[in-house]
Enzyme design. Structure first.
Site, PDB file in Angstrom:
ATOM      1  N   SER A  61       0.823  -1.208   0.000  1.00 32.04           N
ATOM      2  CA  SER A  61       0.000   0.000   0.000  1.00 32.04           C
ATOM      3  C   SER A  61       0.859   1.260   0.000  1.00 32.04           C
ATOM      4  O   SER A  61       2.024   1.257   0.399  1.00 32.04           O
ATOM      5  CB  SER A  61      -0.891   0.033   1.238  1.00 32.04           C
ATOM      6  OG  SER A  61      -1.669  -1.123   1.318  1.00 32.04           O
TER       7      SER A  61
HETATM    8  N1  SAH Z   1      -0.187  -5.671   3.974  1.00 34.00           N
HETATM    9  C1  SAH Z   1       0.479  -5.898   2.714  1.00 34.00           C
HETATM   10  C2  SAH Z   1      -0.436  -5.511   1.570  1.00 34.00           C
HETATM   11  C3  SAH Z   1      -0.475  -6.585   0.564  1.00 34.00           C
HETATM   12  S1  SAH Z   1      -1.756  -6.498  -0.663  1.00 34.00           S
HETATM   13  C4  SAH Z   1       1.822  -5.199   2.662  1.00 34.00           C
HETATM   14  O1  SAH Z   1       2.125  -4.421   3.579  1.00 34.00           O
HETATM   15  O2  SAH Z   1       2.574  -5.418   1.713  1.00 34.00           O
HETATM   16  C5  SAH Z   1      -2.934  -7.617  -0.008  1.00 34.00           C
HETATM   17  C6  SAH Z   1      -2.484  -9.027   0.226  1.00 34.00           C
HETATM   18  O3  SAH Z   1      -3.622  -9.770   0.662  1.00 34.00           O
HETATM   19  C7  SAH Z   1      -1.967  -9.750  -1.009  1.00 34.00           C
HETATM   20  O4  SAH Z   1      -0.677 -10.231  -0.746  1.00 34.00           O
HETATM   21  C8  SAH Z   1      -2.956 -10.896  -1.210  1.00 34.00           C
HETATM   22  O5  SAH Z   1      -2.361 -12.082  -1.710  1.00 34.00           O
HETATM   23  C9  SAH Z   1      -3.508 -11.088   0.180  1.00 34.00           C
HETATM   24  N2  SAH Z   1      -4.819 -11.743   0.255  1.00 34.00           N
HETATM   25  C10 SAH Z   1      -5.896 -11.566  -0.527  1.00 34.00           C
HETATM   26  N3  SAH Z   1      -6.919 -12.327  -0.096  1.00 34.00           N
HETATM   27  C11 SAH Z   1      -6.465 -13.019   0.978  1.00 34.00           C
HETATM   28  C12 SAH Z   1      -7.046 -13.996   1.849  1.00 34.00           C
HETATM   29  N4  SAH Z   1      -8.314 -14.423   1.719  1.00 34.00           N
HETATM   30  N5  SAH Z   1      -6.280 -14.477   2.846  1.00 34.00           N
HETATM   31  C13 SAH Z   1      -4.997 -14.071   3.021  1.00 34.00           C
HETATM   32  N6  SAH Z   1      -4.397 -13.169   2.229  1.00 34.00           N
HETATM   33  C14 SAH Z   1      -5.115 -12.650   1.213  1.00 34.00           C
END
Ligand code: SAH
Length: 214
Positions: A61
């Site tokens: 993000s």
């Molecule tokens: N907090 C992260 C943001 C990553 S983007 C950071 O600081 O980099 C969101 C993430 O959520 C992605 O890596 C995606 O694979 C994950 N995601 C999406 N749906 C999910 C689910 N049901 N369970 C676990 N992770 C999930």
């Protein structure tokens, strides 16, 4: 001041100007080297206020969004925090110094492995990650004082409401999974029910159920 330090300074000034006033949150962001969390082609933008690709179609993000979400979560030193969507591990690294322990769930195995390696390298020892579908939460570690979801869903996953303490807070993007028309909301749980407070228009990757095929 080195060029890198001045970039971090500039970013913090920008976050302050846009509403991140909590000194603990700003200090946590200042201390996490975001360049370790982005892919090499984007290194020169690591301290810009932009979301960046981390592989598998996912993004880390924008720092402003990390700052405002972390601030809205009002994390205390003794708290247990659940994060859904480990991604690069950046948000978990920002939360780590602010609470007792972070539990973080990711559905993409390669992203999870990379995030764990980064956290180890930074000697962050109070973040525990696992592979799974975060919409089911982490029942073995529940209840949580705070829950942060970093992927968007049309509705609040019921398991997460159940696993939040009776006076807990949750911050998540809610809305259209296509990416337009999402809002970050802060949810306060109480005996009277859920108090839902939207605070920022955003665009997150979708929360996807189940695990990807490997
Ligand atoms: N907090 C992260 C943001 C990553 S983007 C950071 O600081 O980099 C969101 C993430 O959520 C992605 O890596 C995606 O694979 C994950 N995601 C999406 N749906 C999910 C689910 N049901 N369970 C676990 N992770 C999930």
């Amino acid at each position: 001041m080195t060029p890198a330090e001045s970039r971090v300074r500039r970013l913090l000034t920008e976050l302050r100007r846009q509403g991140v006033g909590d000194a603990r949150v700003l200090a946590a962001i200042e201390r996490v080297p975001r360049h370790l969390f982005v892919a090499t082609p984007f290194l020169d933008q690591a301290y810009e206020n932009v979301a960046l690709p981390i592989g598998r179609g996912q993004t880390v993000s924008q720092p402003l969004v990390v700052g405002l979400m972390t601030q809205a979560l009002a994390v205390g030193e003794r708290m247990k925090v659940l994060e859904i969507g480990t991604g690069s591990g950046y948000q978990a690294a920002v939360l780590a110094p602010l609470c007792r322990r972070v539990y973080s769930i990711e559905r993409h195995r390669p992203l999870l492995a990379e995030a764990e390696a980064r956290l180890r390298r930074l000697r962050i020892h109070n973040v525990t990650c696992r592979l799974g579908d975060g919409s089911r939460g982490w029942p073995e570690q529940a209840p949580f004082d705070r829950i942060i979801v970093t992927a968007a869903a049309p509705d609040i996953p019921p398991a997460l409401i159940e696993q939040l303490k009776p006076d807990g807070l949750m911050v998540l993007p809610l809305g259209d999974v296509g990416g337009i028309d999402q809002e970050l909301v802060r949810i306060a749980k109480s005996p009277a029910g859920l108090d839902i407070h939207p605070f920022l228009a955003v665009r997150f990757v979708p929360l996807v159920e189940g695990l990807p095929e490997e």
